[in-house]
Design a protein around this motif. Structure first.
Motif, PDB file in Angstrom:
ATOM      1  N   ALA A 148       0.354  -1.080  -0.269  1.00 51.66           N
ATOM      2  CA  ALA A 148      -0.297   0.173  -0.362  1.00 51.66           C
ATOM      3  C   ALA A 148       0.728   0.808  -0.404  1.00 51.66           C
ATOM      4  O   ALA A 148       1.174   1.875  -0.919  1.00 51.66           O
ATOM      5  CB  ALA A 148      -1.065   0.067   0.849  1.00 51.66           C
ATOM      6  N   ALA A 149       1.843   0.939   1.055  1.00 52.49           N
ATOM      7  CA  ALA A 149       2.409   2.493   0.679  1.00 52.49           C
ATOM      8  C   ALA A 149       3.546   2.570  -0.349  1.00 52.49           C
ATOM      9  O   ALA A 149       3.397   3.475  -0.730  1.00 52.49           O
ATOM     10  CB  ALA A 149       3.950   2.356   2.118  1.00 52.49           C
ATOM     11  N   GLU A 150       3.986   1.350  -0.913  1.00 53.04           N
ATOM     12  CA  GLU A 150       4.645   2.017  -2.125  1.00 53.04           C
ATOM     13  C   GLU A 150       3.667   2.002  -3.705  1.00 53.04           C
ATOM     14  O   GLU A 150       4.434   3.121  -4.250  1.00 53.04           O
ATOM     15  CB  GLU A 150       5.310  -0.143  -2.152  1.00 53.04           C
ATOM     16  CG  GLU A 150       6.292  -0.195  -1.178  1.00 53.04           C
ATOM     17  CD  GLU A 150       7.878   0.236  -1.452  1.00 53.04           C
ATOM     18  OE1 GLU A 150       8.245   0.638  -2.235  1.00 53.04           O
ATOM     19  OE2 GLU A 150       8.504   0.839  -0.328  1.00 53.04           O
ATOM     20  N   MET A 151       2.851   1.815  -3.634  1.00 51.88           N
ATOM     21  CA  MET A 151       2.147   1.798  -4.542  1.00 51.88           C
ATOM     22  C   MET A 151       1.395   3.134  -4.302  1.00 51.88           C
ATOM     23  O   MET A 151       1.250   4.603  -5.383  1.00 51.88           O
ATOM     24  CB  MET A 151       0.621   1.000  -4.518  1.00 51.88           C
ATOM     25  CG  MET A 151       1.008  -0.480  -5.506  1.00 51.88           C
ATOM     26  SD  MET A 151       2.132  -0.034  -6.698  1.00 51.88           S
ATOM     27  CE  MET A 151       3.752  -0.335  -6.072  1.00 51.88           C
ATOM     28  N   THR A 155       2.396   5.667  -7.700  1.00 52.57           N
ATOM     29  CA  THR A 155       1.852   6.322  -8.216  1.00 52.57           C
ATOM     30  C   THR A 155       0.866   8.369  -8.472  1.00 52.57           C
ATOM     31  O   THR A 155       1.196   8.538  -9.094  1.00 52.57           O
ATOM     32  CB  THR A 155       0.011   6.145  -7.530  1.00 52.57           C
ATOM     33  OG1 THR A 155      -0.232   5.769  -6.776  1.00 52.57           O
ATOM     34  CG2 THR A 155      -0.330   4.920  -8.226  1.00 52.57           C
ATOM     35  N   LEU A 156       1.759   8.731  -6.542  1.00 51.39           N
ATOM     36  CA  LEU A 156       1.822  10.175  -6.716  1.00 51.39           C
ATOM     37  C   LEU A 156       3.234  10.698  -7.488  1.00 51.39           C
ATOM     38  O   LEU A 156       2.640  11.147  -8.109  1.00 51.39           O
ATOM     39  CB  LEU A 156       2.207  10.250  -5.300  1.00 51.39           C
ATOM     40  CG  LEU A 156       2.179  12.044  -4.572  1.00 51.39           C
ATOM     41  CD1 LEU A 156       0.653  12.575  -5.027  1.00 51.39           C
ATOM     42  CD2 LEU A 156       2.493  12.263  -3.063  1.00 51.39           C
ATOM     43  N   ALA A 173       8.406  17.576  -4.003  1.00 49.57           N
ATOM     44  CA  ALA A 173       7.423  16.423  -4.284  1.00 49.57           C
ATOM     45  C   ALA A 173       6.972  15.388  -3.159  1.00 49.57           C
ATOM     46  O   ALA A 173       5.762  15.316  -2.768  1.00 49.57           O
ATOM     47  CB  ALA A 173       7.867  15.068  -5.398  1.00 49.57           C
ATOM     48  N   HIS A 174       8.288  15.648  -2.124  1.00 51.12           N
ATOM     49  CA  HIS A 174       7.586  15.017  -1.125  1.00 51.12           C
ATOM     50  C   HIS A 174       7.279  16.272   0.198  1.00 51.12           C
ATOM     51  O   HIS A 174       6.068  15.577   0.417  1.00 51.12           O
ATOM     52  CB  HIS A 174       9.387  15.112  -0.331  1.00 51.12           C
ATOM     53  CG  HIS A 174       8.977  14.395   1.283  1.00 51.12           C
ATOM     54  ND1 HIS A 174       8.698  12.876   1.407  1.00 51.12           N
ATOM     55  CD2 HIS A 174       9.430  15.187   2.326  1.00 51.12           C
ATOM     56  CE1 HIS A 174       8.925  13.317   2.424  1.00 51.12           C
ATOM     57  NE2 HIS A 174       9.287  14.261   3.244  1.00 51.12           N
ATOM     58  N   ARG A 175       7.138  17.286  -0.255  1.00 52.05           N
ATOM     59  CA  ARG A 175       6.194  17.872   0.544  1.00 52.05           C
ATOM     60  C   ARG A 175       4.691  17.610   0.271  1.00 52.05           C
ATOM     61  O   ARG A 175       3.695  18.396   0.885  1.00 52.05           O
ATOM     62  CB  ARG A 175       6.567  19.281   0.345  1.00 52.05           C
ATOM     63  CG  ARG A 175       7.290  20.193   1.626  1.00 52.05           C
ATOM     64  CD  ARG A 175       8.321  21.711   0.674  1.00 52.05           C
ATOM     65  NE  ARG A 175       6.797  22.330   0.702  1.00 52.05           N
ATOM     66  CZ  ARG A 175       7.356  24.200   0.139  1.00 52.05           C
ATOM     67  NH1 ARG A 175       7.804  24.500  -0.801  1.00 52.05           N
ATOM     68  NH2 ARG A 175       6.308  24.707   0.623  1.00 52.05           N
ATOM     69  N   VAL A 176       3.971  17.592  -1.386  1.00 53.90           N
ATOM     70  CA  VAL A 176       3.402  17.253  -2.037  1.00 53.90           C
ATOM     71  C   VAL A 176       2.524  16.403  -1.405  1.00 53.90           C
ATOM     72  O   VAL A 176       1.597  15.747  -0.907  1.00 53.90           O
ATOM     73  CB  VAL A 176       3.072  17.768  -3.497  1.00 53.90           C
ATOM     74  CG1 VAL A 176       1.528  16.876  -3.426  1.00 53.90           C
ATOM     75  CG2 VAL A 176       3.000  18.858  -3.930  1.00 53.90           C
ATOM     76  N   ALA A 177       4.100  14.706  -1.085  1.00 55.05           N
ATOM     77  CA  ALA A 177       2.873  13.759  -0.688  1.00 55.05           C
ATOM     78  C   ALA A 177       2.333  14.056   0.681  1.00 55.05           C
ATOM     79  O   ALA A 177       1.514  13.353   0.853  1.00 55.05           O
ATOM     80  CB  ALA A 177       4.317  12.714  -1.455  1.00 55.05           C
ATOM     81  N   GLU A 270      -4.593   8.254  -5.421  1.00 58.28           N
ATOM     82  CA  GLU A 270      -4.675   7.210  -4.744  1.00 58.28           C
ATOM     83  C   GLU A 270      -5.889   5.913  -5.205  1.00 58.28           C
ATOM     84  O   GLU A 270      -5.552   4.780  -4.726  1.00 58.28           O
ATOM     85  CB  GLU A 270      -5.673   7.597  -3.306  1.00 58.28           C
ATOM     86  CG  GLU A 270      -6.054   6.692  -2.527  1.00 58.28           C
ATOM     87  CD  GLU A 270      -6.163   7.507  -0.492  1.00 58.28           C
ATOM     88  OE1 GLU A 270      -5.653   8.557  -0.609  1.00 58.28           O
ATOM     89  OE2 GLU A 270      -7.227   7.839  -0.323  1.00 58.28           O
ATOM     90  N   THR A 271      -6.629   6.346  -6.415  1.00 54.89           N
ATOM     91  CA  THR A 271      -7.454   5.374  -6.955  1.00 54.89           C
ATOM     92  C   THR A 271      -6.673   4.302  -7.028  1.00 54.89           C
ATOM     93  O   THR A 271      -7.230   3.141  -6.656  1.00 54.89           O
ATOM     94  CB  THR A 271      -8.157   6.437  -7.561  1.00 54.89           C
ATOM     95  OG1 THR A 271      -7.383   6.987  -7.849  1.00 54.89           O
ATOM     96  CG2 THR A 271      -9.591   6.738  -7.202  1.00 54.89           C
ATOM     97  N   THR A 272      -5.523   4.330  -8.054  1.00 57.81           N
ATOM     98  CA  THR A 272      -5.105   3.584  -8.813  1.00 57.81           C
ATOM     99  C   THR A 272      -3.527   3.040  -8.011  1.00 57.81           C
ATOM    100  O   THR A 272      -3.670   1.842  -8.570  1.00 57.81           O
ATOM    101  CB  THR A 272      -3.954   4.228 -10.053  1.00 57.81           C
ATOM    102  OG1 THR A 272      -4.306   5.589 -10.170  1.00 57.81           O
ATOM    103  CG2 THR A 272      -3.174   3.735 -10.727  1.00 57.81           C
ATOM    104  N   ALA A 273      -3.544   3.747  -6.686  1.00 54.31           N
ATOM    105  CA  ALA A 273      -2.545   2.929  -5.793  1.00 54.31           C
ATOM    106  C   ALA A 273      -3.435   2.424  -5.270  1.00 54.31           C
ATOM    107  O   ALA A 273      -2.788   0.941  -5.351  1.00 54.31           O
ATOM    108  CB  ALA A 273      -2.351   3.720  -4.756  1.00 54.31           C
ATOM    109  N   LEU A 274      -4.630   1.925  -5.231  1.00 56.68           N
ATOM    110  CA  LEU A 274      -5.400   1.313  -4.108  1.00 56.68           C
ATOM    111  C   LEU A 274      -5.448  -0.095  -4.826  1.00 56.68           C
ATOM    112  O   LEU A 274      -4.975  -1.196  -4.841  1.00 56.68           O
ATOM    113  CB  LEU A 274      -6.875   1.521  -4.029  1.00 56.68           C
ATOM    114  CG  LEU A 274      -6.933   2.918  -2.600  1.00 56.68           C
ATOM    115  CD1 LEU A 274      -7.970   3.330  -1.947  1.00 56.68           C
ATOM    116  CD2 LEU A 274      -6.372   2.094  -1.462  1.00 56.68           C
TER     117      LEU A 274
END
Ligand code: HEM
Length: 454
Positions: A148-151, A155-156, A173-177, A270-274
């Motif tokens: 879950a964390a990797e995806m 994807t982000l 990019a890290h701040r956005v995440a 988030e949807t694609t990651a899930l």
């Protein structure tokens, strides 16, 4: 004619559209939904096709049959708008495509469609392959990780790079995440779940963190927009498309570009990651399916288009069926209406849950079994319209569905090219019902590199 409903012990009556309509008390509905929401959604068809009830004092109708679902979602005359549960996230998404309505929504959709046209997909595919390769280089040769964390991270990363191109620094990019993680936590928190606008000045840690996250997003995204407006290199990314979008009324303002960018970032990753997380979990317990994926991947060049991977595509479609990330779509009617023969007063909350429809044996054989083959030739299953809707249906159908399918297939095959994996747990952790259904704990995989990394 009236019949006894065996489960809820209340009268069911067929509507004039031939559906089983059942009335349920607010208390019973509340207890079921707040007890185990996913189980409650799964068992809806045992109660009826249309369940008339009330939630938080609002008249509510739960649809467990594809006919009224398709009728509602395909209606294009403006009877149905996003409901107040969906609008809880307005301070994040602003007036972006996801939550805008009427003429404003139509204009936005017209302006944004070209960004999701074929011509752009080669550039997006290139970014997706490159970011997957970069992520795979960091996976251990032999070890364990949380899918879950990797995806979510991968994807982000893809969303940020396809939106902002090379412009964004790793630190931003890290701040956005981080900001997105805070926003998602807020939406999934008991406070964020309330169907009222919780004052954002409340001195609660989760609210404060949410407020700070929105300010952070505004700062990073605002700076990127201003920098791009001031540069003479337009770029090939989604931001370039947003800035170039024009119609007879002009282009998008900075505030509108910000709202669309944030919408794409959150709705898009988030949807694609899930979907990918659930696919990895299921494949990780089914060596036969994984072997078929490896065979397809190994026989196909890495730079092939996603159509070259029919089995990987079927795996993702099946993942979206059994675990639809957008598990419940909802609307509110702006005037009195009759849907599927059931009169509904203005302001009714109507819920169309893919989770229910996708797990109903009337539309899918062995619905609880993860079986990608059901989507493959020679005889794919053909559920009725409205029974399979991971991306929604009708005018408000997901604008990013093709992007998501491309991304999912390229990421899944990129992972399969590099690593083998096994699920370490028999079952998924419990899922958290927020905008999407996120696992509450890690989805643990044992991974091993398939070939020496170069
Ligand atoms: C597997 C991945 C995805 C899933 C399951 C998904 C699901 C959905 C669903 C169900 C809707 C309709 C919501 C409703 O009717 O209330 C929707 C709308 C939307 N999605 Fe996606 N989505 C995915 C990927 C993406 C991506 C990659 C993007 C952008 C890059 C995106 C952007 C949007 C936007 C902007 C809307 C609103 C469209 C409108 O109202 O006109 N989504 N999505």
């Amino acid at each position: 004619m009236t019949a006894r409903c065996p489960v809820s012990h209340v009268a069911t009556e067929p509507s004039n559209a031939g559906l089983r309509v059942v009335r349920r008390s607010a208390l019973r509905t509340g207890l079921a939904i707040f007890g185990d929401p996913f189980r409650a959604l799964e068992t809806l068809p045992a109660h009826g096709d249309v369940i008339v009830t009330s939630l938080f004092g609002q008249p509510t109708v739960l649809l467990a049959h594809p006919t009224p679902v398709a009728e509602m979602l395909r209606e294009g005359r403006g009877t149905w708008i996003k409901d107040r549960l969906s609008r809880r996230t307005a301070d994040v998404f602003g007036r972006g495509l996801l939550l805008s309505e009427g003429e404003e929504w139509r204009r936005q959709r017209r302006l944004l469609n070209p960004g999701f046209a074929n011509a752009r997909f080669d550039a997006y595919a290139h970014t997706m392959r490159a970011r997957t390769a970069a992520a795979m280089a960091k996976w251990p040769v032999h070890g364990t990780l949380d899918a879950a964390a990797e995806m979510a991270r991968l994807t982000l990363d893809v969303a940020v790079r396809t939106l902002f191109g090379a412009d964004i620094a790793d630190r931003d990019a890290h701040r956005v995440a981080e900001a997105f993680a805070a926003v998602s936590d807020f939406v999934a928190s008991p406070i964020g779940m309330l169907p009222i606008d919780v004052p954002r000045w409340l001195p609660l840690p989760v609210v404060r963190r949410h407020r700070r996250a929105i300010a952070e997003l505004d700062a990073v995204v605002g700076a990127l927009i201003r920098a791009r407006r001031g540069s003479n290199a337009p770029g090939e990314d989604l931001l370039a498309m947003l800035l170039a979008a024009r119609d007879e009324t002009g282009g998008l303002s900075d505030a509108e570009v910000r709202d669309q960018a944030v919408t794409f970032l959150l709705a898009g990753h988030e949807t694609t990651a899930l979907g990918l997380t659930f696919a990895l979990f299921e494949l990780g317990r089914r060596p036969d399916l994984k072997a078929r994926l490896f065979a397809e991947t190994d026989a196909t060049p890495a730079d092939a288009g996603h159509e070259a991977f029919p089995f990987a595509t079927a795996v993702f479609e099946e993942s979206l069926r059994l675990y639809p990330p957008a598990f419940a779509l909802s609307r509110e009617n702006v005037h009195d209406v009759v849907l599927a023969g059931v009169p509904m007063a203005k302001g009714t909350l109507v819920v169309a849950p893919p989770w229910t429809l996708h797990r109903d044996p009337r539309w899918f054989a062995d619905p609880m079994v993860f079986r990608p083959e059901r989507w493959c030739a020679p005889e794919p299953e053909a559920p009725p319209l409205g029974a399979y809707l991971p991306f929604g249906l009708g005018p408000r159908k997901c604008i990013g569905s093709r992007f998501a399918m491309l991304e999912a297939v390229l990421l899944l095959t990129g992972i399969a090219r590099s690593h083998d994996w096994t699920s370490l747990d028999e079952a998924l952790p419990p899922l958290q019902p927020a905008i999407t259904c996120r696992p509450k704990g890690p989805v643990r995989l044992a991974v091993r590199a398939r070939q020496p990394l170069t």
